[in-house]
Design a protein around this motif. Structure first.
Motif, PDB file in Angstrom:
ATOM      1  N   TRP A   9       0.829  -1.205   0.000  1.00  0.00           N
ATOM      2  CA  TRP A   9       0.000   0.000   0.000  1.00  0.00           C
ATOM      3  C   TRP A   9       0.863   1.255   0.000  1.00  0.00           C
ATOM      4  O   TRP A   9       1.914   1.293   0.632  1.00  0.00           O
ATOM      5  CB  TRP A   9      -0.912   0.042   1.232  1.00  0.00           C
ATOM      6  CG  TRP A   9      -1.941  -1.049   1.255  1.00  0.00           C
ATOM      7  CD1 TRP A   9      -1.793  -2.288   1.775  1.00  0.00           C
ATOM      8  CD2 TRP A   9      -3.252  -0.973   0.728  1.00  0.00           C
ATOM      9  NE1 TRP A   9      -2.950  -3.018   1.608  1.00  0.00           N
ATOM     10  CE2 TRP A   9      -3.876  -2.222   0.969  1.00  0.00           C
ATOM     11  CE3 TRP A   9      -3.994   0.034   0.056  1.00  0.00           C
ATOM     12  CZ2 TRP A   9      -5.185  -2.505   0.566  1.00  0.00           C
ATOM     13  CZ3 TRP A   9      -5.296  -0.251  -0.326  1.00  0.00           C
ATOM     14  CH2 TRP A   9      -5.890  -1.514  -0.083  1.00  0.00           C
ATOM     15  N   ARG A  10       0.366   2.284  -0.690  1.00  0.00           N
ATOM     16  CA  ARG A  10       1.009   3.598  -0.637  1.00  0.00           C
ATOM     17  C   ARG A  10      -0.076   4.639  -0.450  1.00  0.00           C
ATOM     18  O   ARG A  10      -1.227   4.427  -0.828  1.00  0.00           O
ATOM     19  CB  ARG A  10       1.762   3.871  -1.937  1.00  0.00           C
ATOM     20  CG  ARG A  10       3.015   3.018  -2.055  1.00  0.00           C
ATOM     21  CD  ARG A  10       3.642   3.149  -3.410  1.00  0.00           C
ATOM     22  NE  ARG A  10       4.973   2.530  -3.409  1.00  0.00           N
ATOM     23  CZ  ARG A  10       5.752   2.492  -4.489  1.00  0.00           C
ATOM     24  NH1 ARG A  10       5.338   3.013  -5.629  1.00  0.00           N
ATOM     25  NH2 ARG A  10       6.935   1.926  -4.410  1.00  0.00           N
ATOM     26  N   LYS A  11       0.348   5.755   0.135  1.00  0.00           N
ATOM     27  CA  LYS A  11      -0.623   6.845   0.237  1.00  0.00           C
ATOM     28  C   LYS A  11      -1.005   7.277  -1.163  1.00  0.00           C
ATOM     29  O   LYS A  11      -0.168   7.277  -2.075  1.00  0.00           O
ATOM     30  CB  LYS A  11       0.000   8.044   0.970  1.00  0.00           C
ATOM     31  CG  LYS A  11       0.005   7.903   2.461  1.00  0.00           C
ATOM     32  CD  LYS A  11       0.460   9.214   3.108  1.00  0.00           C
ATOM     33  CE  LYS A  11       0.598   9.025   4.611  1.00  0.00           C
ATOM     34  NZ  LYS A  11       1.169  10.212   5.265  1.00  0.00           N
ATOM     35  N   GLU A  12      -2.240   7.675  -1.303  1.00  0.00           N
ATOM     36  CA  GLU A  12      -2.695   8.148  -2.607  1.00  0.00           C
ATOM     37  C   GLU A  12      -1.796   9.271  -3.097  1.00  0.00           C
ATOM     38  O   GLU A  12      -1.520  10.215  -2.361  1.00  0.00           O
ATOM     39  CB  GLU A  12      -4.135   8.670  -2.507  1.00  0.00           C
ATOM     40  CG  GLU A  12      -5.133   7.689  -3.103  1.00  0.00           C
ATOM     41  CD  GLU A  12      -6.560   8.064  -2.749  1.00  0.00           C
ATOM     42  OE1 GLU A  12      -6.908   9.252  -2.930  1.00  0.00           O
ATOM     43  OE2 GLU A  12      -7.293   7.184  -2.277  1.00  0.00           O
ATOM     44  N   LYS A  37      -7.719  -3.047  -3.075  1.00  0.00           N
ATOM     45  CA  LYS A  37      -6.429  -3.721  -3.050  1.00  0.00           C
ATOM     46  C   LYS A  37      -5.363  -2.782  -3.595  1.00  0.00           C
ATOM     47  O   LYS A  37      -5.671  -1.865  -4.368  1.00  0.00           O
ATOM     48  CB  LYS A  37      -6.475  -5.041  -3.812  1.00  0.00           C
ATOM     49  CG  LYS A  37      -6.793  -4.942  -5.281  1.00  0.00           C
ATOM     50  CD  LYS A  37      -6.659  -6.320  -5.910  1.00  0.00           C
ATOM     51  CE  LYS A  37      -6.681  -6.227  -7.416  1.00  0.00           C
ATOM     52  NZ  LYS A  37      -6.297  -7.474  -8.056  1.00  0.00           N
ATOM     53  N   PRO A  38      -4.136  -3.002  -3.153  1.00  0.00           N
ATOM     54  CA  PRO A  38      -3.092  -2.065  -3.581  1.00  0.00           C
ATOM     55  C   PRO A  38      -2.771  -2.218  -5.069  1.00  0.00           C
ATOM     56  O   PRO A  38      -2.901  -3.314  -5.622  1.00  0.00           O
ATOM     57  CB  PRO A  38      -1.900  -2.466  -2.719  1.00  0.00           C
ATOM     58  CG  PRO A  38      -2.158  -3.886  -2.330  1.00  0.00           C
ATOM     59  CD  PRO A  38      -3.636  -4.063  -2.260  1.00  0.00           C
ATOM     60  N   GLU A  39      -2.343  -1.121  -5.674  1.00  0.00           N
ATOM     61  CA  GLU A  39      -1.818  -1.166  -7.046  1.00  0.00           C
ATOM     62  C   GLU A  39      -0.568  -2.037  -7.056  1.00  0.00           C
ATOM     63  O   GLU A  39       0.273  -1.909  -6.173  1.00  0.00           O
ATOM     64  CB  GLU A  39      -1.392   0.246  -7.482  1.00  0.00           C
ATOM     65  CG  GLU A  39      -2.527   1.215  -7.663  1.00  0.00           C
ATOM     66  CD  GLU A  39      -3.236   1.004  -8.985  1.00  0.00           C
ATOM     67  OE1 GLU A  39      -2.598   0.444  -9.918  1.00  0.00           O
ATOM     68  OE2 GLU A  39      -4.429   1.354  -9.070  1.00  0.00           O
ATOM     69  N   ALA A  40      -0.451  -2.873  -8.058  1.00  0.00           N
ATOM     70  CA  ALA A  40       0.715  -3.775  -8.083  1.00  0.00           C
ATOM     71  C   ALA A  40       1.942  -3.062  -8.659  1.00  0.00           C
ATOM     72  O   ALA A  40       2.444  -3.410  -9.720  1.00  0.00           O
ATOM     73  CB  ALA A  40       0.394  -5.037  -8.873  1.00  0.00           C
ATOM     74  N   TRP A  41       2.460  -2.085  -7.889  1.00  0.00           N
ATOM     75  CA  TRP A  41       3.611  -1.299  -8.359  1.00  0.00           C
ATOM     76  C   TRP A  41       4.920  -2.086  -8.382  1.00  0.00           C
ATOM     77  O   TRP A  41       5.900  -1.691  -8.991  1.00  0.00           O
ATOM     78  CB  TRP A  41       3.778  -0.041  -7.497  1.00  0.00           C
ATOM     79  CG  TRP A  41       3.834  -0.320  -6.000  1.00  0.00           C
ATOM     80  CD1 TRP A  41       2.804  -0.245  -5.135  1.00  0.00           C
ATOM     81  CD2 TRP A  41       4.965  -0.734  -5.244  1.00  0.00           C
ATOM     82  NE1 TRP A  41       3.194  -0.586  -3.871  1.00  0.00           N
ATOM     83  CE2 TRP A  41       4.532  -0.895  -3.899  1.00  0.00           C
ATOM     84  CE3 TRP A  41       6.317  -0.995  -5.560  1.00  0.00           C
ATOM     85  CZ2 TRP A  41       5.391  -1.301  -2.887  1.00  0.00           C
ATOM     86  CZ3 TRP A  41       7.168  -1.393  -4.540  1.00  0.00           C
ATOM     87  CH2 TRP A  41       6.699  -1.549  -3.219  1.00  0.00           C
ATOM     88  N   TRP A  42       4.937  -3.208  -7.710  1.00  0.00           N
ATOM     89  CA  TRP A  42       6.184  -3.989  -7.563  1.00  0.00           C
ATOM     90  C   TRP A  42       6.472  -4.923  -8.724  1.00  0.00           C
ATOM     91  O   TRP A  42       7.544  -5.490  -8.806  1.00  0.00           O
ATOM     92  CB  TRP A  42       6.118  -4.794  -6.260  1.00  0.00           C
ATOM     93  CG  TRP A  42       4.878  -5.659  -6.202  1.00  0.00           C
ATOM     94  CD1 TRP A  42       4.736  -6.922  -6.674  1.00  0.00           C
ATOM     95  CD2 TRP A  42       3.616  -5.284  -5.684  1.00  0.00           C
ATOM     96  NE1 TRP A  42       3.457  -7.373  -6.469  1.00  0.00           N
ATOM     97  CE2 TRP A  42       2.750  -6.390  -5.855  1.00  0.00           C
ATOM     98  CE3 TRP A  42       3.112  -4.125  -5.073  1.00  0.00           C
ATOM     99  CZ2 TRP A  42       1.407  -6.368  -5.456  1.00  0.00           C
ATOM    100  CZ3 TRP A  42       1.795  -4.116  -4.661  1.00  0.00           C
ATOM    101  CH2 TRP A  42       0.942  -5.225  -4.844  1.00  0.00           C
ATOM    102  N   CYS A  43       5.467  -5.123  -9.605  1.00  0.00           N
ATOM    103  CA  CYS A  43       5.657  -6.098 -10.691  1.00  0.00           C
ATOM    104  C   CYS A  43       6.634  -5.589 -11.753  1.00  0.00           C
ATOM    105  O   CYS A  43       6.643  -4.427 -12.067  1.00  0.00           O
ATOM    106  CB  CYS A  43       4.331  -6.416 -11.352  1.00  0.00           C
ATOM    107  SG  CYS A  43       3.327  -7.495 -10.349  1.00  0.00           S
TER     108      CYS A  43
END
Lengths: 494, 498
Positions: A145-148, A488-494
């Motif tokens: 999760w990240r802050k908007e 759900k969190p955005e999958a920024w790690w992919c």
């Protein structure tokens, strides 16, 4: 076919059992997701072969028409506090780096016997000491999760931060956690997932690296109340190898789930309205009351008068036990050994521990050693034990007026990694709502209640009577059904 | 009454002694793990994951060790605490894998008890004395360091790690080396009667920490020193002797005794400082959170009580009152498990063989067991095979003696042959002619011949010279080659001489 990594424990188990997909397909999907998510640093080691082997065994059983077990074919993450036979077990410390047990913890063994497989060993705060997953020797875990509108890394909570991050990021459908003073509930709340700490003694502590023996308790972390119920059934049970293990049968929690709370009274402890609690947390607490009332429960005000003494007592008792439990890491028999030239035994101890333990671990060993020292013992340890008894008594009195207690899980939502590093007392305050149930050994769970204005998850906590995991799960289910938490969190790690 | 006193330059000093005895509990498995406790095994061959304090390992109390401690407590008439608890004693050492020893500081399993030491003139104990026992607690033993295996490193053997010990703490009630020696011997006997410790001091199954102080009679207790790990009765007595004299010297030279821990050197018979009070560890005792308190149920206590054997004091009293033994014999026979066990077996066999109640044959059996039999055994040295000393063979001998078939001297001769060869005593008596003649016909024949040959002496005897009776006895015995039953000879001579 749906993306299998979107599925939870029950959906995976049932899908494999009915043949919608194979256990191997599930294991491969999660193994791939784990591999892509290294940016989260949720795992210390990955064990894709373990997951595949367990999956193949389940598929073979299904081909023969055999029972697949409570967790048949579900690959999970294992907090790296559980000793796993042949797989490095570190407690996220340098002092145990490279340590490979030749034995399997009772809880992990039970999970494998129930048909689960292991994706890997999950990162955590070192020796489970921390509330942000920043004390690991193997690096911080990032919350998915990240802050908007921000790219700054947030804390997944701790100590079960690898577990919470992995489950929230959908790289594991579920994971084991351990909770000494909130280490399952606080990270679950920070990452929008569900986690339950059962009654002390439900899950065997045998083979779990000890932090504070009288408080440590294993539990599941997953994305639904039902998944937690299933996995807790697989983990729990009497173990003759743990003298504090409960000699009680494990109920069928999954089948008895019931969100109808008619006739149930839910207590709202007035002492949990503390200064410094986030307004949005208080709003979500109000919302929680409404949901439970809607489920048929009666909401009653209760008093837990010794609440404010719980956290200080916890920070005496837990470090005291830890200072003794960690004495075995001495460089003599296993793990790290620093042996400077010409060193004697004392030098070896000093060098090994100075190098092998992180700052937070050292801090707690020092606190614990201090409070047990001659001349201080009565003022600290004995006094803290009295407080512990009073806190437990508060709950006992409360059960005359209510069947379960609703409270926030944490006083705030997740925070930026690094933001509390210089302020251990504020960090410790994260567990202020979680610790009383730990001191009393009560079952307690956190369920997601929604997102705050920054787009970060908030959790609500249910505390139950001793052995009444069912009551806790049912109240949790009632909230889950009404909260409709699908974010759900955005999958920024992919 | 002879009280033990140290004669100093400033007068007499009294010695005050308390003992902490560590006794290894007889049990197949360790206190908190299933590992074996056998002595002398290869290093580190009897070590479980718990004993090595591997991560995540937990202690689980061994019921048998608890049972043995409770039985021991009952044997010293002590308070058995229904509620007791384990505490951790924290300190770092390489032979202590957990970094703490699990012990019982705050709530020991056994409370106040006592033990009787008996008057023993020879040892200088004037009268019976009760020694108070403060407590017994159970705890784990540590491992062992080996310093002779490598030029620069020490090795660790964890076979003993986790073995159950009872620490038996006396009150400072002893006042002389002899009393302390008697206390240790008596305690050892009780432990061995009960079967809770084998009492083997050479193998380290029993060792004592010796607390000694001195004072002028009637004054307050002086400062004590504690000499650790003393492993024989003789050494315990030596430590007291040495420490008491050392402390008197220190005090009389204007010094003060330091409260400290000392070590005994058996080579020189002296003690030296191990660590002073300032260096004492802060053990940070606290209740072990891995273990629930021990709560003993009535049925468990009943079973413990029912399983106790007759104990030394009760047995000794019974030997005196029921068997009619002398106090000396009763004490000697009950001092050791092996001694009374052998005696009771023999007594049963003798009573059966003779067909009389045990009480009627107890005295002769006791004399045989305590002096005759050991004397024969000792005189033979290596020629004797102790395996031949069966109760059956000895009972045969005693039965023949009881019936007058053999004399005391013949009994010894027969027993010698038994010990050397294992042959049957009755067969030996027959084959070797080791029987006394009680056949009146043969004796009468001999007596008649002697009377006929010594008419002059007969006249003198009948004339009042009573002393001549011995002459006739001697002549008869000589004629019978020493094998005549003296009682029968006397009777016949009296009849014939009138």
């Amino acid at each position: 076919m749906t993306d299998l990594t979107e599925l939870g424990v029950k959906a995976l188990r049932d899908g494999i059992a009915t043949g919608d997909f194979t256990a191997r397909e599930a294991a491969e999907a999660f193994n791939a997701a784990v591999e892509q998510a290294s940016a989260l640093n949720a795992f210390i080691v990955t064990t894709p072969d373990h997951a595949l082997a367990a999956a193949d065994a389940i598929d073979a059983k299904r081909a023969k028409g055999e029972d697949l077990g409570k967790m048949g074919g579900v690959p999970i993450g294992m907090k790296d506090l559980f000793c796993t036979d042949g797989v490095q077990t570190t407690a996220a410390s340098h002092i145990l780096e490279g340590f490979v047990p030749r034995y399997e913890s009772t809880v992990s063994q039970k999970l494998w016997e129930a048909g689960a497989g292991m994706l890997g060993k999950l990162n955590l705060d070192q020796f489970a000491m921390g509330s942000s997953n920043e004390t690991s020797y193997f690096g911080n875990v990032s919350s998915p999760w990240r802050k908007e509108g921000s790219n700054a890394a947030m804390s997944p909570g701790g100590s079960s931060g690898g577990s919470s991050a992995a489950v929230a990021a959908r790289i594991a459908p579920a994971a084991t956690g351990t909770d000494t003073g909130g280490s399952i509930r606080q990270p679950a709340a920070f990452t929008g997932i569900t986690g339950i700490k059962p009654t002390y003694g439900r899950c065997s502590r045998w083979g779990v690296v000890a932090f504070a023996s009288s408080l440590d308790q294993a539990g599941p972390m997953a994305r639904s109340v039902e998944d937690c119920a299933i996995m807790l059934e697989a983990m729990a049970g009497f173990d003759p190898k743990d003298a504090t293990s409960l000699q009680m049968d494990v109920p069928n929690w999954e089948d008895a789930l019931d969100a109808d709370l008619k006739g149930k009274r839910i207590g709202i402890p007035r002492e949990y309205r503390m200064d410094g609690t986030d307004a949005e947390i208080l709003d979500s607490w109000e919302q929680g009351k409404e949901w439970l009332r809607d489920a048929g429960a009666e909401i009653v005000d209760i008093s837990l008068p010794h609440t404010k003494y719980a956290l200080p007592a916890y920070y005496i008792i837990a470090p005291a036990e830890a200072s003794s439990n960690l004495a075995r890491y001495d460089g003599v028999r296993y793990g790290l050994r620093d042996l400077p030239d010409g060193a004697g035994l004392q030098d070896m101890y000093a060098a090994t521990r100075a190098d092998g333990f992180g700052d937070e671990v050292k801090r707690r060993i020092l606190i614990g050693t201090y409070v047990l020292s001659a001349g201080f013992y009565d003022a600290y340890y004995t006094q803290a034990q009295k407080v512990r008894a009073l806190v437990a008594k508060d709950f006992e009195n409360a059960w005359a007026e209510c069947d379960a207690i609703l409270a926030p899980t944490t006083p705030t939502a997740s925070f930026l990694l690094g933001s509390l590093n210089d302020d251990p007392l504020t960090m410790y305050l994260n567990d202020v709502f979680a610790v009383p149930a730990s001191l009393a050994g009560l079952p307690a769970m956190s369920v997601p209640a929604g997102l705050n204005s920054d787009g970060l998850p908030l959790g609500l906590q249910i505390v139950g009577k001793p052995f009444d995991e069912q009551g806790v799960l049912n109240a949790g289910l009632a909230i889950e059904q009404r909260a409709g938490f699908v974010a759900k969190p955005e999958a920024w790690w992919c | 009454m002879s009280e033990y006193r140290i004669q100093g330059a400033t007068g007499e000093w009294e010695v005050v002694i308390g003992l902490e005895v560590h006794a290894q509990v007889t049990s197949a498995a360790k206190l908190f793990s299933g590992a074996s406790t056998a002595f002398g095994a290869e290093p580190n061959s009897q070590v479980s994951l718990v004993d090595a304090a591997m991560p995540g390992m937990l202690p689980v109390p061994n019921r048998e060790c608890i049972r043995q401690a409770v039985r021991t407590g009952m044997a010293i008439e002590a308070q058995i605490n229904r509620y007791s608890r384990f505490d951790r004693k924290n300190y770092f050492y390489a032979d202590l894998p957990q970094g703490y020893q699990i012990s019982q500081l705050y709530h020991p399993i056994v409370g106040e008890g006592q033990l009787l030491i008996e008057a023993d003139e020879k040892a200088g104990i004037a009268q019976d004395k009760i020694i108070g026992i403060e407590r017994i607690h159970v705890e784990q033993d540590a491992g062992k360091l080996m310093h002779d295996q490598h030029p620069t490193m020490s090795y660790v053997d964890l076979n003993r790690s986790g073995v159950a010990l009872m620490e038996i703490v006396s009150r400072p009630d002893m006042r002389s080396p002899a009393e302390a020696g008697a206390y240790v011997r008596k305690l050892r006997a009780i432990l061995r009667y009960v079967g809770s410790c084998d009492g083997n001091m050479e193998e380290g199954s029993m060792r004592a920490d010796v607390n000694v102080s001195v004072r002028k009679p009637g004054e307050e207790f002086g400062t004590r020193t504690e000499t650790k790990n003393v492993n024989s009765v003789r050494f315990v007595m030596q430590v007291i002797e040495y420490e008491a004299n050392r402390q008197v010297d220190v005090l009389e030279n204007g010094g003060t005794v330091d409260q400290e821990t000392r070590l005994f050197d058996p080579g020189t018979g002296t003690t030296r400082t191990m660590r002073s009070k300032e260096d004492a560890h802060d053990y940070r005792y606290f209740p072990d959170p891995d273990l629930l308190p021990l709560e003993l149920e009535e049925s468990f206590l009943d079973e413990c009580r029912a399983s106790l054997p007759e104990l030394p004091d009760a047995k000794r009293r019974r030997y005196e009152s029921e068997l009619g033994l002398t106090p000396y014999n009763a004490r000697e026979l009950t001092a050791e498990v092996e001694t009374y066990a052998r005696f009771e077996t023999l007594l049963g066999a003798v009573a059966a063989k003779i067909g009389k109640p045990e009480a009627e044959v107890a005295t002769q059996t006791a004399n045989w067991a305590l002096s005759v039999a050991p004397g024969v055994m000792k005189s033979l040295g290596d020629e004797a095979d102790p395996a031949n000393a069966t109760a059956e063979a000895q009972a045969s001998i005693l039965a023949m003696q009881d019936k007058g078939e053999i004399s005391g001297g013949q009994a010894k001769e027969i027993y010698e042959i038994v010990l050397k060869t294992g042959r049957d005593p009755e067969e030996i008596a027959d084959a070797e002619g080791l029987k006394q003649v009680s056949d009146t016909g043969a004796i009468e024949e001999a007596v008649d011949a002697i009377i006929a040959a010594n008419q002059d002496k007969v006249e003198q005897y009948r004339g009042g010279k009573d002393k001549l009776f011995g002459f006739f006895v001697g002549q008869t015995m000589k004629a019978m080659q020493g094998k005549a039953n003296p009682a029968v000879v006397n009777q016949i001579l009296k009849d014939r001489l009138g």
